[in-house]
Scaffold this motif. Structure first.
Motif, mmCIF file in Angstrom:
data_model
loop_
_atom_site.group_PDB
_atom_site.id
_atom_site.type_symbol
_atom_site.label_atom_id
_atom_site.label_comp_id
_atom_site.label_asym_id
_atom_site.label_seq_id
_atom_site.Cartn_x
_atom_site.Cartn_y
_atom_site.Cartn_z
ATOM 1 N N PRO B 64 0.826 -1.223 0.000
ATOM 2 C CA PRO B 64 0.000 0.000 0.000
ATOM 3 C C PRO B 64 0.853 1.263 0.000
ATOM 4 O O PRO B 64 2.068 1.212 0.128
ATOM 5 N N ARG B 65 0.186 2.379 -0.111
ATOM 6 C CA ARG B 65 0.900 3.647 0.022
ATOM 7 C C ARG B 65 1.461 3.785 1.431
ATOM 8 O O ARG B 65 0.964 3.181 2.369
ATOM 9 N N GLU B 66 2.493 4.599 1.526
ATOM 10 C CA GLU B 66 3.102 4.812 2.843
ATOM 11 C C GLU B 66 2.286 5.854 3.606
ATOM 12 O O GLU B 66 1.820 6.834 3.050
ATOM 13 N N TRP B 67 2.134 5.578 4.879
ATOM 14 C CA TRP B 67 1.332 6.481 5.733
ATOM 15 C C TRP B 67 2.241 7.154 6.739
ATOM 16 O O TRP B 67 3.029 6.486 7.411
ATOM 17 N N ASN B 68 2.140 8.475 6.799
ATOM 18 C CA ASN B 68 2.855 9.190 7.840
ATOM 19 C C ASN B 68 1.906 10.182 8.486
ATOM 20 O O ASN B 68 0.989 10.706 7.836
ATOM 21 N N ILE B 69 2.100 10.382 9.723
ATOM 22 C CA ILE B 69 1.200 11.255 10.464
ATOM 23 C C ILE B 69 2.035 12.132 11.376
ATOM 24 O O ILE B 69 2.978 11.665 12.021
ATOM 25 N N ARG B 70 1.726 13.420 11.358
ATOM 26 C CA ARG B 70 2.446 14.356 12.218
ATOM 27 C C ARG B 70 1.645 14.675 13.474
ATOM 28 O O ARG B 70 2.190 14.770 14.556
ATOM 29 N N ASP B 71 0.340 14.833 13.269
ATOM 30 C CA ASP B 71 -0.478 15.234 14.412
ATOM 31 C C ASP B 71 -1.928 14.856 14.114
ATOM 32 O O ASP B 71 -2.298 14.649 12.938
ATOM 33 N N ALA B 72 -2.726 14.804 15.156
ATOM 34 C CA ALA B 72 -4.160 14.553 14.992
ATOM 35 C C ALA B 72 -4.830 14.876 16.307
ATOM 36 O O ALA B 72 -4.289 14.597 17.376
ATOM 37 N N VAL B 92 -5.853 7.669 17.059
ATOM 38 C CA VAL B 92 -6.167 7.815 15.628
ATOM 39 C C VAL B 92 -6.298 6.439 14.981
ATOM 40 O O VAL B 92 -5.464 5.561 15.230
ATOM 41 N N VAL B 93 -7.352 6.262 14.210
ATOM 42 C CA VAL B 93 -7.473 5.047 13.416
ATOM 43 C C VAL B 93 -6.263 4.975 12.494
ATOM 44 O O VAL B 93 -5.957 5.944 11.787
ATOM 45 N N ALA B 94 -5.554 3.821 12.539
ATOM 46 C CA ALA B 94 -4.349 3.697 11.741
ATOM 47 C C ALA B 94 -4.689 3.828 10.256
ATOM 48 O O ALA B 94 -5.699 3.313 9.789
ATOM 49 N N TYR B 95 -3.809 4.527 9.540
ATOM 50 C CA TYR B 95 -3.987 4.816 8.118
ATOM 51 C C TYR B 95 -5.137 5.790 7.843
ATOM 52 O O TYR B 95 -5.695 5.841 6.740
ATOM 53 N N SER B 96 -5.475 6.609 8.870
ATOM 54 C CA SER B 96 -6.488 7.647 8.645
ATOM 55 C C SER B 96 -6.029 8.615 7.558
ATOM 56 O O SER B 96 -4.875 9.062 7.541
ATOM 57 N N THR B 97 -6.933 8.963 6.672
ATOM 58 C CA THR B 97 -6.642 9.945 5.626
ATOM 59 C C THR B 97 -6.677 11.350 6.254
ATOM 60 O O THR B 97 -7.282 11.554 7.303
ATOM 61 N N PRO B 98 -6.034 12.320 5.596
ATOM 62 C CA PRO B 98 -6.010 13.676 6.175
ATOM 63 C C PRO B 98 -7.419 14.253 6.253
ATOM 64 O O PRO B 98 -8.256 13.988 5.396
ATOM 65 N N VAL B 99 -7.654 15.031 7.276
ATOM 66 C CA VAL B 99 -8.939 15.715 7.411
ATOM 67 C C VAL B 99 -8.695 16.970 8.229
ATOM 68 O O VAL B 99 -7.765 17.034 9.041
ATOM 69 N N ARG B 151 -13.794 20.469 15.995
ATOM 70 C CA ARG B 151 -12.834 20.575 14.882
ATOM 71 C C ARG B 151 -12.019 19.279 14.879
ATOM 72 O O ARG B 151 -11.441 18.880 15.886
ATOM 73 N N VAL B 152 -12.001 18.611 13.730
ATOM 74 C CA VAL B 152 -11.220 17.367 13.642
ATOM 75 C C VAL B 152 -10.066 17.585 12.678
ATOM 76 O O VAL B 152 -10.248 18.086 11.573
ATOM 77 N N VAL B 153 -8.908 17.229 13.154
ATOM 78 C CA VAL B 153 -7.699 17.414 12.332
ATOM 79 C C VAL B 153 -6.904 16.109 12.337
ATOM 80 O O VAL B 153 -6.568 15.588 13.406
ATOM 81 N N VAL B 154 -6.666 15.617 11.148
ATOM 82 C CA VAL B 154 -5.672 14.553 11.009
ATOM 83 C C VAL B 154 -4.639 15.077 10.034
ATOM 84 O O VAL B 154 -4.933 15.284 8.846
ATOM 85 N N ASP B 155 -3.453 15.307 10.521
ATOM 86 C CA ASP B 155 -2.378 15.832 9.677
ATOM 87 C C ASP B 155 -1.510 14.657 9.233
ATOM 88 O O ASP B 155 -0.428 14.420 9.751
ATOM 89 N N SER B 156 -2.073 13.898 8.297
ATOM 90 C CA SER B 156 -1.367 12.697 7.823
ATOM 91 C C SER B 156 -1.189 12.788 6.321
ATOM 92 O O SER B 156 -1.751 13.660 5.662
ATOM 93 N N GLU B 157 -0.399 11.866 5.780
ATOM 94 C CA GLU B 157 -0.373 11.767 4.316
ATOM 95 C C GLU B 157 -0.189 10.313 3.880
ATOM 96 O O GLU B 157 0.471 9.522 4.549
#
Lengths: 433, 433, 433
Positions: B64-72, B92-99, B151-157
């Protein structure tokens, strides 16, 4: 538990008498005690006696010097024989070197052996492969020894001589043979020794009474060094010819029946013995090969791998009298010997009768027209011929009689007349093998 | 149950410290958390790090694509971080998409995960193969959420990157290898994750300490996709070389010992593990392959069929803390890790020592003249040399040391000095294989 | 115990009606009762009727003369029919020779059969292979007979004729066949006879309803002589083609489910029957081949060795009504027949569906992208797809569906939709065999 028959009990009494005759002789690994023992047995069966010289290499071992002893005793200050070999062979450590000297009690103690938790028993102690002398006595007596000087005398000799063993061959129709081994090296012990040679002797007499399918070889040897010696001379022919073997030991008390398997289990000897014991003495104790302790240690060793098991009464090491003066002719009884003899004889009879059988026709045969089935079909008809039909059902060329008996959960002896009748009717045939 | 030794307990403490160091990193199937984890392990063992690009086909799967997360985080009306990834990776649910959006409580609820029957636990939830975002929290907290906007923030890619894994090879005298696999994809869980890599690391250190008979391969991979990836690249050589393998997971709590067999059972790994557990932890729980749930699913799959088992403390799915924030460094203890480490090390030691043995002479050897048998034959003589004689009795070229130990019902470790002595005396030889 | 479905219960009622229609006919080894029975069955299934002449050699047996009976009775002094064949076929000993004479009570007693411990039952008695005549009656009636003269009449004849049997072949895609055998020689007994042919008939109807993988052969024969006759003509082709067989008997009461294995056990028929019974009726009684008593005696005899078992309700000889007039249409019920029918049909369905399966990819396939795995990984994910993963785990080309079901401890029927889905997804393929 099957009751002992009157004939077997008579045999038991005769065996007990023979044991009583042999009891006082001082048997050991070697020496005249063994020779005298074999001479007495020769009055019953035509044993051949073999002598193997001291120093002969046998596998990893060397035949030791021959040990003979005339007398041994300990005198107290008053010149009384307080420990006396003539009273009981066990008073002397087997293979004791000669000694004749005066010692203090303290020095004497270093050469005394007794059992604190069996204070009335004289223990059996040996020093076969290390030069040593010693006396064995009851712990009760030992605690009564007083300070003073003691004269210790062992009038023995260790000389280049030979190891002596007896061999009985009863030729049968086939060169394939049943191998019976028993030992004659323990002085004055009744279950863990004499029961073996006397049962072996009486089995030999019974075997010689009529023609047999298999040949039977019975050897009377000292334990361990004797079986190693015999194997070192005959292992190839034994491996080629022996179909089943039994190590005969501890066959004369009344307490139990015991079974010790071959190393791998499942040999013809294991199967015959288990079949007989299961039906004749269902309460028998089943030991593991880990519990072994007699000549199966050699017969079943890797590369030797003979199909040898032990069918016993109370197993060596499992009865408190073991290896002491309490293992005597009161512990071993005529009925005990009769039971040991009978179970071995039943094993042998089963081996003689054990063939792979094959039904001669497809489907069940019509038993009725041969008079083998009740005329009238009722609710009970089937039961009456069940054994016969079951024998036919398992006679597929893959089951021998032991396997048929095992599958049917009925004693093999119950099937002997059925098999005979079916063979006579040509409904069953034994495989040639 | 065998007590844990002092040395093992010291190792347990060191492993617990390493686990504590790794605990805060956000590991997942891919991403920098995995890389940082491997970098820390490299301070202990010379791992090689491999990168497999996103999109690579691996058997039936695709990296799969690589998942990285800075903050959420989730902010309430007051701007307070009421759910905060920095407090616990599991939020955070693992592999959460940015929001990054404002939602009502009702909308938020659709992205929240909690456990009603474990109200204090944050559950571990993943969405590896379906695009999704979500937050996990304790049920207690969830029930306290009030109406309002969040406010929900997932700072992932999720980017094309790679799957990262580590590999340690410790070459031994033979190319045949013992295969150890453990996973590094679960963030902030102690038993059902970190216990595996830390025990694997310390085993690696111990293995490297002296020359070994077998080569040892230890891989640190994400579960499922990682083992599939590794197999897709190496299945042929693994099938050719691996003599036994262990999946290292759930090795750090104090409650139980557990065994999960290979699919077919009876492999060298099964036999070694069962031998060690039977004697060291006879109370161990024996699971069936039907209870599997980790990478043995791949290693033992049809056509792969590697001899891989799992020796665990409390098995995944069987302890209530499983896959929640309660699986933490209080549940996993130094003594728990020490016990997991020790049992695996004993398995490995047994594999190293496991040879097929063969007695060099027919019959029992004469132990006495080699000083291996008590000089004096008494009632007790036999017991003292029983183990030695039993080893010789089963050393028939068909039993390896595990089989000998199993047949004797004694711990293999009790036989190591006996085998050594018998080999030194040339009474025993190891088959070359 | 699985409840009987509504459809099966309807079938049970129809089978019970058919049994009631057949009940009054006087079936025996031979004769018109058998022919009339087969004629009625032909209204349901396209049976072929075979006639084998009296005197024909069949294996070890000879086809006996044909027996037909028009009437039989015993008259008392008053000319009253106190025992009357027209009331119950069982009143006459089967194969009774003709007689017409006056006898004293004492003479009569020698030809009477009753059961002291079942005083209300008329026993079933036969004299197939010995010339004889007799009457059967309840013991209660017998004790009431008074001194006097009795007229005994058996209006029967034993003539050169033939043995009659029926055969139904339902061709399937393969020449390999499932063999069903049932007997039609017991007059007026419901469980230990009619339940067999009526279940066989309804299975035949169900089998013919759609194309089948295997061919199905159903034979309606007299017991023993009939199976021997059939085997003597067809044993070679049966041995070549039959993959599994069932002897259909005692399938109609409500008390129990019973299993009787083939002689060697472990055949496809044994495995299918045990799998179905274990899950559908876990309380079933497992008999041994030693308990046999019907045509498996021939089918499993040495050299024949067909894979034939019996799946029964209450086994012959094990219920008190056996072989008496109490084995009637009250003892056999629609629900009893429905249960017997259903379990056999499930066995057949399992045979039809039983293939050796092979997973098409190495490692587990990615179920998620096929919609077969829950999107979200939670504590519960694994359980939901456990059956599917277990099927894939055992689909190694060595397990057939029965073995997979056995290994998983789940009913095979639970796996049918899973296997279908996996085959449709090309994740699983059936071995061609």
């Amino acid at each position: 538990m099957t009751a002992v028959s009157r004939d077997d009990l008579l045999a038991g009494e005769a065996m007990h008498e023979l044991a009583a005759e042999l009891f006082p002789l001082c048997r050991s690994l070697t020496g005249d005690g063994v020779r005298e023992t074999l001479k007495i047995l020769q009055q019953h069966v035509p044993l051949t006696v073999h002598e193997v010289p001291s120093g002969t290499k046998v596998f990893d071992w060397t035949i030791p010097r021959e040990w003979n002893i005339r007398d041994a005793y300990v005198l107290n200050d008053q010149g009384e024989r307080i420990i006396d070999f003539r009273e009981n062979n066990l008073h002397v450590v087997a293979y004791s070197t000669p000694v004749n000297q005066t010692v203090t009690l303290r020095e004497l103690q270093e050469h005394l052996y007794s059992l604190e938790n069996q204070p009335d028993a004289i223990p059996y102690v040996t020093s076969f492969y290390e030069e040593h002398w010693g006396f064995c006595l009851s712990h009760r007596q030992r605690t009564q020894l007083r300070e003073g000087n003691y004269r210790v005398v062992v009038d023995s000799e260790l000389t280049n001589g030979s190891l002596t063993y007896g061999e009985l061959l009863i030729p049968g129709a086939s060169r394939r043979e049943v191998f019976l081994s028993t030992y004659i090296c323990h002085p004055s012990m009744a279950n863990n020794e004499l029961s073996g040679p006397v049962v072996a002797t009486f089995l030999g007499k019974w075997l010689a009474r009529e023609p047999r399918r298999f040949s039977y070889r019975v050897i009377f040897i000292p334990e361990t060094i004797g079986s190693i010696t015999y194997l070192s001379r005959h292992v190839k022919t034994l491996k080629a010819n022996v179909v089943a073997g039994f190590n005969l030991t501890c066959m004369g008390d009344d307490r139990a029946y015991s079974f010790l398997p071959s190393r791998k289990g499942g040999t013809l000897a294991d199967r015959a013995a288990l079949n007989i014991l299961t039906h004749r003495h269902p309460e028998f104790i089943r030991y593991s090969y880990l519990d072994r302790g007699s000549d199966e240690r050699q017969y079943c060793s890797p590369g030797v791998d003979l199909p040898v098991v032990s069918v016993m009464r109370s197993k060596y090491r499992e009865f408190p009298e073991y290896h002491t003066s309490l293992d005597d002719l009161a512990f071993v009884t005529p009925s005990g010997l009769a039971g040991g003899y009978a179970v071995l004889r039943d094993c042998v009879e089963l081996l003689e009768r054990n063939h792979v059988y094959r039904a001669t026709c497809l489907g069940e045969p019509q038993l009725g027209r041969r008079g083998l089935y009740p005329m009238l079909g009722t609710k009970e008809s089937h039961r009456q011929v069940k054994d016969m039909l079951d024998v036919l059902a398992f006679a597929d060329g893959a089951h021998d009689l032991i396997a048929i008996s095992d599958a049917m959960h009925v004693p093999a002896s119950q099937l002997y007349p059925i098999v005979d009748r079916l063979v006579a009717e040509r409904l069953l045939e034994a495989d040639p093998a």
